[in-house]
Write a protein that holds these residues in place. Sequence first.
Motif, mmCIF file in Angstrom:
data_model
loop_
_atom_site.group_PDB
_atom_site.id
_atom_site.type_symbol
_atom_site.label_atom_id
_atom_site.label_comp_id
_atom_site.label_asym_id
_atom_site.label_seq_id
_atom_site.Cartn_x
_atom_site.Cartn_y
_atom_site.Cartn_z
ATOM 1 N N GLN A 1 0.835 -1.213 0.000
ATOM 2 C CA GLN A 1 0.000 0.000 0.000
ATOM 3 C C GLN A 1 0.870 1.264 0.000
ATOM 4 N N ILE A 2 2.033 1.167 0.642
ATOM 5 C CA ILE A 2 2.959 2.306 0.647
ATOM 6 C C ILE A 2 3.439 2.594 -0.775
ATOM 7 N N VAL A 3 3.685 1.545 -1.561
ATOM 8 C CA VAL A 3 4.124 1.757 -2.953
ATOM 9 C C VAL A 3 3.007 2.388 -3.773
ATOM 10 N N PHE A 4 1.773 1.928 -3.594
ATOM 11 C CA PHE A 4 0.653 2.544 -4.322
ATOM 12 C C PHE A 4 0.493 4.017 -3.927
ATOM 13 N N LYS A 5 0.712 4.314 -2.648
ATOM 14 C CA LYS A 5 0.654 5.703 -2.188
ATOM 15 C C LYS A 5 1.781 6.520 -2.825
ATOM 16 N N LEU A 6 2.968 5.925 -2.913
ATOM 17 C CA LEU A 6 4.094 6.589 -3.595
ATOM 18 C C LEU A 6 3.698 6.975 -5.015
ATOM 19 N N LEU A 7 3.033 6.060 -5.717
ATOM 20 C CA LEU A 7 2.657 6.328 -7.107
ATOM 21 C C LEU A 7 1.674 7.500 -7.189
ATOM 22 N N GLU A 8 0.813 7.625 -6.188
ATOM 23 C CA GLU A 8 -0.080 8.799 -6.138
ATOM 24 C C GLU A 8 0.729 10.076 -5.909
ATOM 25 N N LEU A 9 1.859 9.947 -5.211
ATOM 26 C CA LEU A 9 2.686 11.109 -4.841
ATOM 27 C C LEU A 9 3.842 11.349 -5.823
ATOM 28 N N VAL B 1 4.858 -3.390 -12.928
ATOM 29 C CA VAL B 1 4.552 -2.541 -14.092
ATOM 30 C C VAL B 1 4.362 -1.084 -13.676
ATOM 31 N N LEU B 2 3.549 -0.871 -12.651
ATOM 32 C CA LEU B 2 3.240 0.510 -12.262
ATOM 33 C C LEU B 2 4.468 1.227 -11.711
ATOM 34 N N ALA B 3 5.238 0.552 -10.857
ATOM 35 C CA ALA B 3 6.435 1.200 -10.297
ATOM 36 C C ALA B 3 7.436 1.519 -11.402
ATOM 37 N N GLN B 4 7.648 0.567 -12.315
ATOM 38 C CA GLN B 4 8.679 0.745 -13.344
ATOM 39 C C GLN B 4 8.257 1.703 -14.461
#
Length: 257
Positions: free
Chosen positions: A112-120, A153-156
């Motif tokens: 969830q922290i990574v998904f939050k990072l993607l929002e930020l 996929v989303l992080a990269q």
Amino acid sequence: MELVRAKKHLGQHFLKDLNIAQKIADTLTLQNYCKVVEIGPGMGVLTQFLLQKNTEVYVVEIDRESVAYLEAHYPQLQGKIIADDFLKYNIANSMGEPFAIIGNFPYNISTQIVFKLLELREWVPEFSGMFQKEVAERICEQPGSKTYGILSVLAQAFYDAEYLFTVSEHVFNPPPKVKSGVIRLKRKDNYHLDCNEELFFSVVKTAFNQRRKTLRNSLKALLTDKIKESPIFNKRPEQLAWQEFVAITKMIWQHSR
């Protein structure tokens, strides 16, 4: 003041190896930002090394006992301890400028922290820290693997992902049941995708939610007759790099209008 006891419901495993804490702190390049936000500092094993760097350190900690410990032991953090849930707190508002994120992330909320990072992502040029090893590997995984998925996929798509080193379970109190992995994500120079980004997120998640199916089947609700015959839709999601998901998103967007 006594040491903080680890709380299972918060996923706390306190790192006790100072060499590893120093190594994690040193993963930050400190380029293109002046502020660093540490998530879940606990008793400050990583914080103490961040405070030695030429940067402004803030910490976000939901555990009241840990907050009291940090207040007592780290006077340098006065006014910079955010006693809140990182996942719900508007950190960008508080910082008001670019910042890095770092931490020994609680396993139970690490994805969830990574998904939050993607929002930020507009705010965060760099992100590094420790995850459960399999989650760390998944974020950095390449196409063609069973562990390659939504997070990969989303992080990269927005960040260059690098798996840095593995950490033994024996350097924590209490020890977790699995090894940990430390990664670093550095935001790409051009981190705006050449497609509708909201649709891109939706396409990736929809595809991997039925990862055993071909894209023609998993994405059928989004595909028009005209584009579904394209050979790319014969593939399964784990065969595609993030750039191919961008291409698919553009096709869907152009033919749905």
